[in-house]
Design a protein around this motif. Sequence first.
Motif, short mmCIF file in Angstrom:
data_model
loop_
_atom_site.label_atom_id
_atom_site.label_comp_id
_atom_site.label_asym_id
_atom_site.label_seq_id
_atom_site.Cartn_x
_atom_site.Cartn_y
_atom_site.Cartn_z
N ALA A 11 0.47 -1.27 -0.06
CA ALA A 11 -0.30 0.26 0.21
C ALA A 11 1.11 1.49 -0.12
CB ALA A 11 -0.71 -0.06 1.11
N LYS A 15 1.34 2.06 -7.07
CA LYS A 15 1.33 1.41 -7.24
C LYS A 15 0.17 2.21 -8.85
CE LYS A 15 -0.93 -2.24 -5.76
NZ LYS A 15 -0.78 -1.14 -3.83
N THR A 33 -7.34 -4.43 -8.88
CA THR A 33 -7.30 -5.66 -8.09
C THR A 33 -7.81 -5.62 -6.74
OG1 THR A 33 -4.80 -6.40 -7.78
CG2 THR A 33 -6.39 -7.34 -9.72
N GLY A 34 -7.19 -4.43 -6.55
CA GLY A 34 -6.91 -3.81 -4.38
C GLY A 34 -8.80 -3.66 -4.95
N ALA A 35 -9.01 -2.98 -5.03
CA ALA A 35 -10.58 -2.12 -5.57
C ALA A 35 -11.83 -3.28 -5.35
CB ALA A 35 -11.25 -1.69 -6.63
N ARG A 38 -11.63 -4.22 -1.75
CA ARG A 38 -12.06 -3.61 -0.80
C ARG A 38 -13.42 -4.20 -0.85
NH1 ARG A 38 -9.38 1.41 0.83
NH2 ARG A 38 -7.26 0.72 0.15
N ARG A 86 -13.23 3.49 -0.61
CA ARG A 86 -11.85 4.15 -0.01
C ARG A 86 -11.28 4.17 0.98
NH1 ARG A 86 -8.62 1.41 -4.62
NH2 ARG A 86 -10.18 1.89 -6.10
N GLY A 91 -9.35 -0.65 3.56
CA GLY A 91 -8.12 -1.15 2.76
C GLY A 91 -8.29 -2.57 4.00
N SER A 95 -7.74 -6.71 3.18
CA SER A 95 -7.07 -7.44 4.09
C SER A 95 -7.21 -8.39 4.66
CB SER A 95 -5.66 -6.70 4.86
OG SER A 95 -4.26 -6.65 5.21
N ARG A 104 -9.95 -15.57 -2.10
CA ARG A 104 -8.84 -15.01 -3.01
C ARG A 104 -8.94 -16.04 -4.12
NH1 ARG A 104 -5.21 -11.89 -0.96
NH2 ARG A 104 -4.65 -11.32 -3.09
N GLY A 124 -1.88 -4.69 -8.50
CA GLY A 124 -2.60 -6.00 -6.78
C GLY A 124 -0.92 -5.84 -6.21
N ASP A 126 -0.03 -9.83 -6.24
CA ASP A 126 0.01 -11.32 -6.30
C ASP A 126 -0.44 -11.24 -7.94
OD1 ASP A 126 -2.67 -10.00 -6.21
OD2 ASP A 126 -3.03 -13.29 -5.98
N ILE A 127 -0.27 -10.20 -8.69
CA ILE A 127 -0.24 -10.15 -10.29
C ILE A 127 0.27 -10.78 -10.97
CG2 ILE A 127 -0.58 -8.69 -12.30
CD1 ILE A 127 -2.87 -8.38 -10.30
N ASP A 179 0.10 -8.99 4.34
CA ASP A 179 -0.49 -8.91 3.19
C ASP A 179 0.61 -10.32 2.92
OD1 ASP A 179 -2.49 -7.83 2.92
OD2 ASP A 179 -1.52 -5.49 2.30
N ARG A 182 0.33 -13.68 4.97
CA ARG A 182 -0.60 -15.38 4.29
C ARG A 182 -0.28 -15.82 3.47
NH1 ARG A 182 -3.16 -10.42 1.05
NH2 ARG A 182 -2.22 -11.32 -0.93
O1 C5P Z 1 -4.39 -1.87 -3.43
P1 C5P Z 1 -5.11 -1.48 -1.95
O2 C5P Z 1 -4.06 -0.70 -1.65
O3 C5P Z 1 -6.66 -1.32 -2.83
O4 C5P Z 1 -4.94 -3.25 -1.87
C1 C5P Z 1 -5.99 -3.28 -0.73
C2 C5P Z 1 -5.69 -4.87 0.08
O5 C5P Z 1 -6.88 -5.34 -1.10
C3 C5P Z 1 -4.89 -5.09 0.94
O6 C5P Z 1 -4.07 -4.73 1.41
C4 C5P Z 1 -3.92 -6.26 0.72
O7 C5P Z 1 -4.20 -7.11 1.68
C5 C5P Z 1 -5.41 -6.68 -0.77
N1 C5P Z 1 -5.33 -7.12 -1.97
C6 C5P Z 1 -4.72 -8.25 -2.09
N2 C5P Z 1 -4.62 -9.30 -3.40
C7 C5P Z 1 -4.64 -7.87 -4.44
C8 C5P Z 1 -4.86 -6.69 -3.85
C9 C5P Z 1 -5.31 -6.18 -3.42
O8 C5P Z 1 -4.57 -9.59 -1.23
N3 C5P Z 1 -3.87 -8.35 -6.15
#
Ligand code: C5P
Length: 218
Positions: A11, A15, A33-35, A38, A86, A91, A95, A104, A124, A126-127, A179, A182
């Motif tokens: 975070a 990114k 992907t974070g969205a 969320r 947001r 957030g 997580s 997941r 993200g 894990d992209i 993050d 896990r």
């Molecule tokens: O990117 P952003 O801060 O919006 O993501 C929020 C949370 O979503 C991250 O802290 C993470 O735990 C989770 N996340 C994830 N895998 C992703 C994107 C986000 O686990 N590909």
Amino acid sequence: MYCKIAIDGPAGSGKTTVAKELARRLNIDYLDTGAMYRIVGLYLKESGIGPDADEEEIQKKLENLFIEYKDGNYLVNGKIVGDEIRTAEAGVYASQYGANPAVRNFLTNLQKEICKNRSIVAEGRDIGTVVMPDAQVKIFLVASPEVRAKRRYEELKAKGKEISFDILLNQIIERDKNDTSREIAPLVKAPDAVEIDTSNMTIEEVIEEILRIVKNKC
Ligand code: C5P
């Protein structure tokens, strides 16, 4: 051939700003992907299900959640998602719930489907490792926790939301811990990713460095 660019990092590493601008300059799609984490985190929290709930229970609840991605917007059961995802709490939920295998699995499948058959910049955690292991360009952005907390602080302040720097710093440290520790798809640099420390770089410098890599690989 499609050009697939994976941007991962913790975070506040820059990114979102970098990925969005890259997609705009290259005129290709962008996926945050974070969205999605969320959206799911908020949804499950509101449903009264805890992050450690039984996988089957979560899976069942997610059957009623229909997420679409259209023209850069997310729609949840037909309704456009706004700034409610947001917040700092969203957030934290992302997580916490993002560590659950059922969450997941659900989101990874959706993201792989969206990234198929198109040029895209996806960002993200894990992209490069899970969602697009075949991406030609993999970038891992890092920055110190203090720099990242300061960026979040400024970002929220600009939106009229005052939140203490120390709280933000603690949230960032806590989220990093969740993050990276896990079991499934932890935040980790893919072996073939290029690491860029953005602590002392401008957004423009980061973008230019990535564009140089894209030119060679796509
Ligand atoms: O990117 P952003 O801060 O919006 O993501 C929020 C949370 O979503 C991250 O802290 C993470 O735990 C989770 N996340 C994830 N895998 C992703 C994107 C986000 O686990 N590909």
